[in-house]
Design a protein around this motif. Structure first.
Motif, short mmCIF file in Angstrom:
data_model
loop_
_atom_site.label_atom_id
_atom_site.label_comp_id
_atom_site.label_asym_id
_atom_site.label_seq_id
_atom_site.Cartn_x
_atom_site.Cartn_y
_atom_site.Cartn_z
N ARG A 195 0.82 -1.22 0.00
CA ARG A 195 0.00 0.00 0.00
C ARG A 195 0.85 1.26 0.00
NH1 ARG A 195 -5.23 -0.79 -1.55
NH2 ARG A 195 -5.84 -2.89 -0.90
N LEU A 196 1.98 1.24 0.69
CA LEU A 196 2.81 2.44 0.80
C LEU A 196 3.49 2.77 -0.52
CD1 LEU A 196 4.49 1.79 4.28
CD2 LEU A 196 2.57 3.30 3.76
N GLU A 197 3.64 1.75 -1.40
CA GLU A 197 4.33 1.96 -2.66
C GLU A 197 3.41 2.40 -3.80
OE1 GLU A 197 8.12 -1.04 -2.51
OE2 GLU A 197 6.13 -1.94 -2.66
N PHE A 198 2.09 2.26 -3.60
CA PHE A 198 1.14 2.65 -4.64
C PHE A 198 1.30 4.12 -5.02
CE2 PHE A 198 -2.07 -0.85 -3.41
CZ PHE A 198 -1.38 -1.76 -4.20
N GLU A 199 1.35 4.99 -4.00
CA GLU A 199 1.45 6.42 -4.25
C GLU A 199 2.76 6.76 -4.95
OE1 GLU A 199 1.17 10.71 -1.87
OE2 GLU A 199 0.76 8.83 -0.82
N LYS A 200 3.85 6.12 -4.53
CA LYS A 200 5.15 6.36 -5.17
C LYS A 200 5.08 5.98 -6.65
CE LYS A 200 8.29 5.68 -1.24
NZ LYS A 200 9.40 4.85 -0.72
N PHE A 201 4.52 4.82 -6.94
CA PHE A 201 4.47 4.37 -8.33
C PHE A 201 3.60 5.30 -9.17
CE2 PHE A 201 3.51 1.79 -11.98
CZ PHE A 201 4.70 1.12 -12.21
N ASN A 202 2.49 5.76 -8.61
CA ASN A 202 1.63 6.69 -9.33
C ASN A 202 2.38 7.98 -9.66
OD1 ASN A 202 -0.70 5.08 -9.42
ND2 ASN A 202 -1.32 5.71 -7.37
N ASN A 203 3.25 8.42 -8.75
CA ASN A 203 4.06 9.62 -9.00
C ASN A 203 5.08 9.38 -10.11
OD1 ASN A 203 2.79 11.27 -7.09
ND2 ASN A 203 4.14 10.60 -5.44
N TYR A 204 5.65 8.16 -10.13
CA TYR A 204 6.60 7.82 -11.20
C TYR A 204 5.90 7.90 -12.56
CZ TYR A 204 9.40 5.83 -7.37
OH TYR A 204 10.11 5.64 -6.21
N ILE A 205 4.69 7.37 -12.62
CA ILE A 205 3.94 7.37 -13.88
C ILE A 205 3.70 8.80 -14.36
CG2 ILE A 205 1.71 6.83 -14.95
CD1 ILE A 205 3.48 4.40 -14.53
N LYS A 206 3.36 9.69 -13.44
CA LYS A 206 3.14 11.11 -13.80
C LYS A 206 4.40 11.73 -14.36
CE LYS A 206 -0.49 12.05 -10.37
NZ LYS A 206 -0.82 12.83 -9.14
N LYS A 207 5.53 11.49 -13.71
CA LYS A 207 6.80 12.07 -14.16
C LYS A 207 7.20 11.52 -15.52
CE LYS A 207 8.75 12.89 -9.54
NZ LYS A 207 9.82 12.50 -8.58
N ILE A 208 7.01 10.23 -15.73
CA ILE A 208 7.38 9.61 -17.00
C ILE A 208 6.57 10.21 -18.14
CG2 ILE A 208 7.26 7.46 -18.33
CD1 ILE A 208 7.88 6.00 -15.65
N LYS A 209 5.27 10.37 -17.94
CA LYS A 209 4.41 10.94 -18.99
C LYS A 209 4.80 12.38 -19.29
CE LYS A 209 0.56 10.14 -16.87
NZ LYS A 209 -0.88 10.20 -16.61
N LYS A 210 5.11 13.13 -18.25
CA LYS A 210 5.43 14.54 -18.43
C LYS A 210 6.77 14.74 -19.13
CE LYS A 210 5.88 18.86 -15.81
NZ LYS A 210 5.82 19.48 -14.46
N LYS A 211 7.78 13.99 -18.73
CA LYS A 211 9.13 14.19 -19.28
C LYS A 211 9.35 13.50 -20.62
CE LYS A 211 11.91 15.20 -15.18
NZ LYS A 211 13.16 14.90 -14.46
N PHE A 212 8.67 12.37 -20.85
CA PHE A 212 8.99 11.58 -22.04
C PHE A 212 7.82 11.46 -23.03
CE2 PHE A 212 12.06 10.40 -18.85
CZ PHE A 212 13.24 10.30 -19.57
N HIS A 213 6.66 11.95 -22.67
CA HIS A 213 5.53 12.01 -23.60
C HIS A 213 5.27 10.66 -24.27
CE1 HIS A 213 2.53 14.58 -25.27
NE2 HIS A 213 2.86 14.31 -26.53
N VAL A 214 5.26 9.62 -23.48
CA VAL A 214 5.13 8.26 -23.99
C VAL A 214 3.78 7.67 -23.58
CG1 VAL A 214 6.23 7.29 -21.93
CG2 VAL A 214 6.28 5.99 -24.07
N ILE A 215 3.29 6.70 -24.34
CA ILE A 215 2.07 5.98 -23.97
C ILE A 215 2.45 4.84 -23.02
CG2 ILE A 215 0.30 4.40 -24.81
CD1 ILE A 215 0.16 6.05 -27.35
N LEU A 216 1.74 4.73 -21.92
CA LEU A 216 1.95 3.64 -20.96
C LEU A 216 0.68 2.80 -20.89
CD1 LEU A 216 3.64 5.72 -18.11
CD2 LEU A 216 4.80 4.19 -19.71
#
Length: 283
Positions: A195-216
């Motif tokens: 449960r503690l890692e869900f929020e971290k992973f969601n933040n990673y997804i946001k950063k990846i989309k913003k910096k690399f403009h990729v489809i996940l």
């Protein structure tokens, strides 16, 4: 022959799509195998696929090798030598980052030239005299961005053999990001996240989309999928897409009747249910 059929969806660059299954209808389906069939179909590598796939408006049947190389299904098979490397070295192992950056720059220059923006002579001379320092700086910055977006920057000195399952997944995503991907597809095993890692992973997804403009595109626990731009729900008959708000609107609202059938219910739990003032009970 219990696979899922009739899947249809659209997704744009810089967006994430999480996949959820109707577990009640599909409890007898091997999700992992079924999802990889979907991923292989999107990447053009599933011969039994009978539908059609378009990548940015172009059929996968017409894509060239360079375009196919931008579609990633991870984790990929890696050379065993990576195990003994630190992340900062393994991240670029057998990836020609300078070559990739050069192709990107040449492509951009061609677009600018076609648009009537020719480079000035002083800019050309600057690139000639500072070519090596600029390449080094660009490469370091690019690697740093990939590590930072996936939460591995502070772990860059950690050996790959010591990575957790989650860290290895993020490492695989980071390697894909260095190769200018158009689409990254993967599965997140439910047991590798708490449960503690869900929020971290969601933040990673946001950063990846913003910096690399990729489809996940990925299958994951609901706590992660619910934060995606789009959600693909798959049932035995069909599939549908929408945002988390779309699915909330489909939930029973005030005044709706909910029918619950229980087999061998716990009498204590039933008594607690009847004590709830917010629910009108019909026996």
């Amino acid at each position: 022959e219990k696979g899922v059929n009739n899947i249809s969806f659209n997704i744009h660059r810089g967006k994430s799509m999480g996949i959820l299954y109707d577990e009640e209808l599909l409890h007898d389906v091997d999700h992992k195998y079924d999802l990889f069939n979907l991923f292989w179909a999107i990447s053009g590598n599933y011969p039994k696929f009978s539908g059609s796939v378009e990548i940015f408006g172009q059929s996968i049947l017409l894509l060239d090798r360079n375009e196919f190389e931008k579609i990633f299904i991870i984790p990929q098979a890696y050379d065993s030598k990576i195990d003994n490397m630190k992340i900062k070295k393994a991240i670029e192992y057998k990836i020609d980052i300078n070559g990739i950056l050069k192709k990107r720059k040449n492509k951009l220059n061609a677009l600018l030239k076609n648009a009537g923006f020719a480079p000035k002579i002083d800019e050309i001379m600057k690139d000639v005299f500072l070519a090596t320092p600029l390449r080094i700086t660009r490469k370091r910055t690019y690697i740093k961005n990939a590590l930072e977006a996936t939460g591995l920057l502070n772990k860059k000195n950690k050996k790959c053999s010591k990575l957790t399952h989650l860290e290895f997944l993020l490492f695989s995503i980071a390697r894909a990001l260095l190769q200018f991907p158009a689409i990254i597809m993967f599965l997140i095993p439910f047991e590798i996240l708490d449960r503690l890692e869900f929020e971290k992973f969601n933040n990673y997804i946001k950063k990846i989309k913003k910096k690399f403009h990729v489809i996940l595109l990925f299958h994951a626990p609901e706590d992660i999928v619910s934060h995606c731009d789009q959600i693909l729900t798959i049932s035995k008959a069909d599939s549908k897409t929408g945002t988390i708000n779309d699915f909330i609107e489909e939930l029973p609202q005030s005044g709706d009747i909910i029918i619950i059938e229980l087999n061998n219910p716990d009498e204590k739990m039933i008594k607690k249910l009847f004590e709830l003032k917010e629910i009108a009970k019909i026996q």
